[in-house]
Write a protein that holds these residues in place. Sequence first.
Motif, PDB file in Angstrom:
ATOM      1  N   TYR A   1       0.788  -0.999  -0.231  1.00  0.00           N
ATOM      2  CA  TYR A   1      -0.117   0.056  -0.073  1.00  0.00           C
ATOM      3  C   TYR A   1       0.881   1.115   0.058  1.00  0.00           C
ATOM      4  CZ  TYR A   1      -3.981   2.705   1.152  1.00  0.00           C
ATOM      5  OH  TYR A   1      -5.325   3.647   0.947  1.00  0.00           O
ATOM      6  N   HIS A   2       1.736   1.438  -1.224  1.00  0.00           N
ATOM      7  CA  HIS A   2       2.524   2.557  -1.415  1.00  0.00           C
ATOM      8  C   HIS A   2       3.643   2.757  -0.367  1.00  0.00           C
ATOM      9  CE1 HIS A   2      -0.612   3.568  -4.273  1.00  0.00           C
ATOM     10  NE2 HIS A   2      -1.353   3.447  -3.080  1.00  0.00           N
ATOM     11  N   GLY A   3       4.128   1.718   0.185  1.00  0.00           N
ATOM     12  CA  GLY A   3       5.362   1.543   1.306  1.00  0.00           C
ATOM     13  C   GLY A   3       6.400   0.947   0.374  1.00  0.00           C
ATOM     14  N   ILE A   4       7.584   1.044   0.732  1.00  0.00           N
ATOM     15  CA  ILE A   4       8.614   0.460   0.090  1.00  0.00           C
ATOM     16  C   ILE A   4       9.409  -0.565   0.899  1.00  0.00           C
ATOM     17  CG2 ILE A   4       9.164   2.577  -1.016  1.00  0.00           C
ATOM     18  CD1 ILE A   4      11.661   3.200   0.994  1.00  0.00           C
ATOM     19  N   PRO A   5      10.031  -1.547   0.163  1.00  0.00           N
ATOM     20  CA  PRO A   5      10.758  -2.517   0.695  1.00  0.00           C
ATOM     21  C   PRO A   5      11.866  -1.984   1.360  1.00  0.00           C
ATOM     22  CG  PRO A   5      11.045  -2.873  -1.586  1.00  0.00           C
ATOM     23  CD  PRO A   5       9.890  -1.879  -1.394  1.00  0.00           C
ATOM     24  N   GLY A   6      12.418  -2.381   2.572  1.00  0.00           N
ATOM     25  CA  GLY A   6      13.453  -1.835   3.234  1.00  0.00           C
ATOM     26  C   GLY A   6      13.066  -0.956   4.222  1.00  0.00           C
ATOM     27  N   ARG A   7      11.922  -0.152   4.349  1.00  0.00           N
ATOM     28  CA  ARG A   7      11.612   0.815   5.316  1.00  0.00           C
ATOM     29  C   ARG A   7      11.479   0.150   6.655  1.00  0.00           C
ATOM     30  NH1 ARG A   7      11.179   3.084   9.164  1.00  0.00           N
ATOM     31  NH2 ARG A   7      10.238   4.720   9.970  1.00  0.00           N
ATOM     32  N   GLU A   8      10.793  -1.103   6.815  1.00  0.00           N
ATOM     33  CA  GLU A   8      10.554  -1.635   7.979  1.00  0.00           C
ATOM     34  C   GLU A   8      11.835  -2.079   8.807  1.00  0.00           C
ATOM     35  OE1 GLU A   8       8.358  -5.206   7.762  1.00  0.00           O
ATOM     36  OE2 GLU A   8       7.419  -5.108  10.075  1.00  0.00           O
ATOM     37  N   GLU A   9      12.737  -2.598   8.033  1.00  0.00           N
ATOM     38  CA  GLU A   9      13.949  -2.934   8.600  1.00  0.00           C
ATOM     39  C   GLU A   9      14.887  -1.948   8.840  1.00  0.00           C
ATOM     40  OE1 GLU A   9      15.879  -5.389   5.782  1.00  0.00           O
ATOM     41  OE2 GLU A   9      16.811  -3.863   4.743  1.00  0.00           O
ATOM     42  N   ALA A  10      14.604  -0.589   8.369  1.00  0.00           N
ATOM     43  CA  ALA A  10      15.807   0.494   8.255  1.00  0.00           C
ATOM     44  C   ALA A  10      16.379   0.913   9.322  1.00  0.00           C
ATOM     45  CB  ALA A  10      15.382   1.787   7.269  1.00  0.00           C
ATOM     46  N   THR A  11      15.603   0.955  10.544  1.00  0.00           N
ATOM     47  CA  THR A  11      16.088   1.724  11.852  1.00  0.00           C
ATOM     48  C   THR A  11      16.875   0.385  12.349  1.00  0.00           C
ATOM     49  OG1 THR A  11      14.127   2.979  12.182  1.00  0.00           O
ATOM     50  CG2 THR A  11      15.355   2.674  13.925  1.00  0.00           C
ATOM     51  N   GLY A  12      16.616  -0.860  12.439  1.00  0.00           N
ATOM     52  CA  GLY A  12      17.333  -1.812  13.006  1.00  0.00           C
ATOM     53  C   GLY A  12      18.608  -2.017  12.293  1.00  0.00           C
ATOM     54  N   ARG A  13      18.531  -2.094  10.943  1.00  0.00           N
ATOM     55  CA  ARG A  13      19.678  -2.062  10.066  1.00  0.00           C
ATOM     56  C   ARG A  13      20.754  -0.921  10.166  1.00  0.00           C
ATOM     57  NH1 ARG A  13      20.911  -4.552   5.203  1.00  0.00           N
ATOM     58  NH2 ARG A  13      22.699  -3.547   4.224  1.00  0.00           N
ATOM     59  N   GLY A  14      20.228   0.369  10.334  1.00  0.00           N
ATOM     60  CA  GLY A  14      21.004   1.404  10.785  1.00  0.00           C
ATOM     61  C   GLY A  14      21.914   1.028  12.115  1.00  0.00           C
ATOM     62  N   VAL A  15      20.941   0.693  13.006  1.00  0.00           N
ATOM     63  CA  VAL A  15      21.684   0.537  14.344  1.00  0.00           C
ATOM     64  C   VAL A  15      22.522  -0.495  14.221  1.00  0.00           C
ATOM     65  CG1 VAL A  15      21.127  -0.191  16.585  1.00  0.00           C
ATOM     66  CG2 VAL A  15      19.297   1.063  15.621  1.00  0.00           C
ATOM     67  N   GLY A  16      22.189  -1.553  13.535  1.00  0.00           N
ATOM     68  CA  GLY A  16      23.291  -2.686  13.479  1.00  0.00           C
ATOM     69  C   GLY A  16      24.665  -2.208  12.317  1.00  0.00           C
ATOM     70  N   SER A  17      24.520  -1.788  11.561  1.00  0.00           N
ATOM     71  CA  SER A  17      25.554  -1.344  10.562  1.00  0.00           C
ATOM     72  C   SER A  17      26.183   0.142  11.435  1.00  0.00           C
ATOM     73  CB  SER A  17      25.006  -0.655   9.120  1.00  0.00           C
ATOM     74  OG  SER A  17      24.350   0.341   9.306  1.00  0.00           O
ATOM     75  N   LEU A  18      25.707   0.712  12.002  1.00  0.00           N
ATOM     76  CA  LEU A  18      26.505   1.701  12.738  1.00  0.00           C
ATOM     77  C   LEU A  18      27.234   1.040  14.064  1.00  0.00           C
ATOM     78  CD1 LEU A  18      24.146   4.879  12.521  1.00  0.00           C
ATOM     79  CD2 LEU A  18      26.245   4.322  11.217  1.00  0.00           C
TER      80      LEU A  18
END
Length: 411
Positions: A175-192
């Motif tokens: 519904y107009h969202g994008i793949p990768g948004r849901e994981e993005a905060t956790g991915r960012g926390v992990g990668s940083l």
Amino acid sequence: MRSSDATRVYFDRAADQLDLSSNMRQLLLTARREVQVQIPVELDSGELSTYIGYRVQHNNARGPMKGGLRYHPQVDLEEVRGLAALMTWKTAVVNIPYGGAKGGVAVDPSKLSHRELERLTRRFVDAIHELFGPDVDIPAPDMGTSAETMAWIMNQYGKYHGFSPACVTGKPVEYHGIPGREEATGRGVGSLTLKLLSRLGRRLPGTRIAIQGFGNVGTFTARFLHDAECRLVAVSDANGGFYRAEGLDVPELLRYAQSHSGRLEGFPGGESISNAELLAVECDVLIPAALGGVLTEKNAAGVRAPLIVEGANAPVTPEADAIFDAGGITVLPDILANAGGVTASWFEWVQNRQHYQWGINRVRQELDQILGEAFEQVWQLASSRKVSLRTAAYMLGVGRVGRATVLGGIM
Ligand code: NAD
């Protein structure tokens, strides 16, 4: 101390370093607009219940205001005000063209049915639809709200203003969202977290991680760090946590939470611990990823991790921050550490406006690049000015908003 007071302390420290005038400080600290609205909702029982909703639009010097919408019993104007300012500095640290805002409703979402939550959300939009929109202020999920909540917001907003998927981000992919948004905060926390460990020469397989909170941020952080061969030794949610020195089975934890309405209670693969014990667990990186204000002057001395990565917003009070500073504990601040979510929200907004889709690889690649650049800038500034990573991040964010304010003119 409330999150608004904490943000103020960190702002003042950066403003001193930047030598900002008192007039500029006052301007940057004052919210553009603060609204409080009544939300009457008919419950499934037929009874009427009235809730209070808030939206604080802090600053738009660098672009439309952006920030999450929180459903939690402790939400009030003071808390939302602090979190809105935090968003202004956060979008500036990662240098995306947004200002900052935040909203919330004082409600315990676990006490409402699905249909009641939908009615509450639609009534909230009825009350504030003239105040937000794609070029003005764009809400997103936060604690207690989800992609589905954002879908209701888009749909209700569209009844007044026509098809406008860019009025809100964090929507379901279908519904107009994008793949990768849901994981993005956790991915960012992990990668940083990995970047910080590398910079400090401590990146080793088996690095021990403890995470407080197993919702959106906590689960995706756990997954990312598990894939990077770190060891999750402790994890918790609102009902308590689990510890295993050899490492918890992360895929099993994720499966368990998914089949128990997101809760960890009763997980058989670790020793039960309290949330207080989790914060004092022996580990290499402590990641608070639930509520704000959990590390205070009362429990800071008990923290045994040499690194703290703020997955949550404002989890460390200024008093605790000073104790960590004095004790040589490095803190990666929220305005950088959890900025992956708002960055991916920007990607969603851009794609909605272009009626175009990027695909997951491009989202991940651009996210990693933006966060990586921001980390380097904060790291360099902290080294050259001999300040903490938090003060450096605030200097970068506050400095950018200040320059945009001057360039735009105030007349
Ligand atoms: P969420 O609602 O998905 O999950 C919250 C988790 O915290 C749940 O596991 C819940 O059980 C746990 N929790 C609640 N109260 C607790 C307590 N007293 N002690 C321990 N755990 C408790 O929320 P989320 O989206 O993961 O957000 C978590 C934090 O991260 C918040 O501070 C939020 O502002 C911040 N944040 C979220 C995003 C995002 O994209 N979701 C982005 C930036 C920052």
